[in-house]
Design a protein around this motif. Sequence first.
Motif, short mmCIF file in Angstrom:
data_model
loop_
_atom_site.label_atom_id
_atom_site.label_comp_id
_atom_site.label_asym_id
_atom_site.label_seq_id
_atom_site.Cartn_x
_atom_site.Cartn_y
_atom_site.Cartn_z
N TRP A 100 0.85 -0.51 -0.30
CA TRP A 100 -0.15 0.27 -0.06
C TRP A 100 0.74 1.49 0.16
O TRP A 100 1.07 2.15 -0.66
CB TRP A 100 -0.92 0.09 0.92
N ARG A 104 1.33 4.38 -2.81
CA ARG A 104 0.99 5.70 -2.63
C ARG A 104 2.26 6.33 -3.08
O ARG A 104 2.24 7.65 -3.67
CB ARG A 104 0.83 6.04 -0.91
N SER A 364 -5.51 8.30 0.97
CA SER A 364 -4.47 7.84 0.53
C SER A 364 -4.08 9.27 0.15
O SER A 364 -4.16 9.96 0.41
CB SER A 364 -5.54 7.79 -0.91
N ASN A 365 -3.65 9.06 -1.57
CA ASN A 365 -3.29 9.93 -2.68
C ASN A 365 -4.32 10.96 -2.80
O ASN A 365 -5.37 11.17 -3.08
CB ASN A 365 -2.39 10.18 -3.35
#
Length: 648
Positions: A100, A104, A364-365
């Motif tokens: 993960w 990212r 997240s981003n």
Amino acid sequence: MGIKGLQSFAQNSPNVCNMINIKTLAHRQRSLYPGCTPTIVVDAMGCLRTWYTPNAWVHGGQWKEYLCSLQKFITAFQSAGIRLVFIFDGVVEQKKRAEWAQRRLRDNHEISKIFSFIKCSGKQPDRNMFFIPSGISTFTRFALKALGQEVVCSRVEGDYEVARYGLQHQCLGILGEDSDYLIFNTVPYFSINKLQLHNLVTLMYSREGLCDSLGLCISDLPLLACLLGNDTVPMHMVEDFQKNCLTLYRSKGTRHNRRTQVIQAVAAFIAHIQMSPHYLSEVEKYFPNRSDLQLLQKGVKSYILPQQTSPWLSSKSQCPDDTKVPETPVCPDKDVVQIVLDHHYKGDNTMICNVLCLGETECSNTLEDDTDSEIPGQALVYRRARQHIYAVLLGTGNGSQETCPVVKEWYVYPGNPLDRPTLVQAVPLSTPGGTPGVRSLLLGTGPDIQRLRFHTCMACFDADHYVEELSVLEPPLAATCCLLIYLALQVESLSLEDVDAFLSQAVCLPGKSAGELKCLQVYFVDSRAVHLAFLYLRGIVTLMGANSACGYPFKMMDLMPWNTFDGKLFHQKYLHCHKGSSVEEILDGNESLIAQFKKLKAIVYGACIAKRRTLKAQRREHYHLQDQRQSAGGQKARGYQHSNRWPR
């Protein structure tokens, strides 16, 4: 999860996949089982990119258009008498955290390219640079619920939940785009990427066909997936093993690419050792490191659904753990934990469930320009609000800084290598009577409880000085003002023009249809406006977390971006505001909207003054590319270079 190259291998292998008509399959199932409603379980996370069809994406999302896109998708299946169940990822399992984090960091690199393109061209990049709008998985859950669909948020790995649901409920199939659905021994797997919505024709993968092409049994597929490398078993762990397989089992004279050769060689290894009476030990000798062997076994185990077994696992570890509640949740109040878990499973929240049960949360981003020093990363901007939320959820110890609970945050922001979580301490609210507890907010009754919920939620965003004024507004407008007050206090570069742009789009949005918003023209894409738009979107998600923690003073639907925010509309208003257009011009001379705008602006401005923050005008002139094309001298005649940065 996913296995590199396996889906391409399947698509290029005879008898592994073929185009089918889902309507025909549904009709056949109804004939075989009268009274049964054909059901497809949808891997929602794998479908988001396909569902987001609006052309504009870089401005912050076209949410009314997106809602129409989802409705069109649902209607196509409803017309065929097919029920849909949508499953979303609700957790990131620890064994997947490293992968993960790597994804990212790769996304950060792609985002940098997007902002470089915008600054050089003043345009939205082509679809090949498409980056899905922030918060879309959260917003999609509520959009689907608003459209009457059944939504489930997983308590374990999302693709496992999808495969299990499909099998247990005898679904027609799984709709998604993940090669792991070729591995699970579950219902048929349909491709969302190949779906023709107008006639419901798509590609269906055959596990039996895959096994025939590789000389394996379906029960061998989990081991194949792990030996090829996936999110559980890292590629570096199996590289030497794969080289050995290529040496021993490579097909002579083949013209296939290396990945295809690896898949065939690993499959040949599995088929060969099955003839040995000690086939498990044949695998183990290639992984003498005990921790590697345990990881391999864990990977195989992750594909075994309830009531299934595997010949590649010892009898002691056949089924994966499926614990609904952690053995020792962070919150000791079992009633609160159960309520939050129930809400989580129905898709109502994820952040507060993970905080209460695991003491952990992630984000997240976001499309944000890490070279713009004037606007901090959204993870840092909203950290104080999250700290207040943690105090509501987990308490404040005895009130001292040393005893306040700590939450592990996996948040993406510039300079964060994501090699370990950031430890973020809860911060008490500075409200009369102290910080209310989550139990009283979720379970409390009485005439004043809703007022307490609203006041606590606003206090998380430092907007409690204007609770009376905010409480009488329409909920979407109250939410907008709350976020703008908070942003003005946290982001020093936020100007009056920026606030005007947010407020003007908020008052105009209810009167705009999806079609009108689609037809809006934005003559110039400004990188700062893009950054601000996505910063605001993350604010909506954070406000949703506070709303859940505080017992829902807002209806969740009132916070959704199709009621509060449109990216292209904001961008248009931003350009007008920084161009110096009058309020009358920005709001098309609509007296009602102008009055509403001035009322909201007075609230935001007054709340900032109460916190000793004075909003200042700071017009940022934009250089119009259209003017450049029409002017013979272009930049030289004006004496400055094209940029979306402005002189001080």
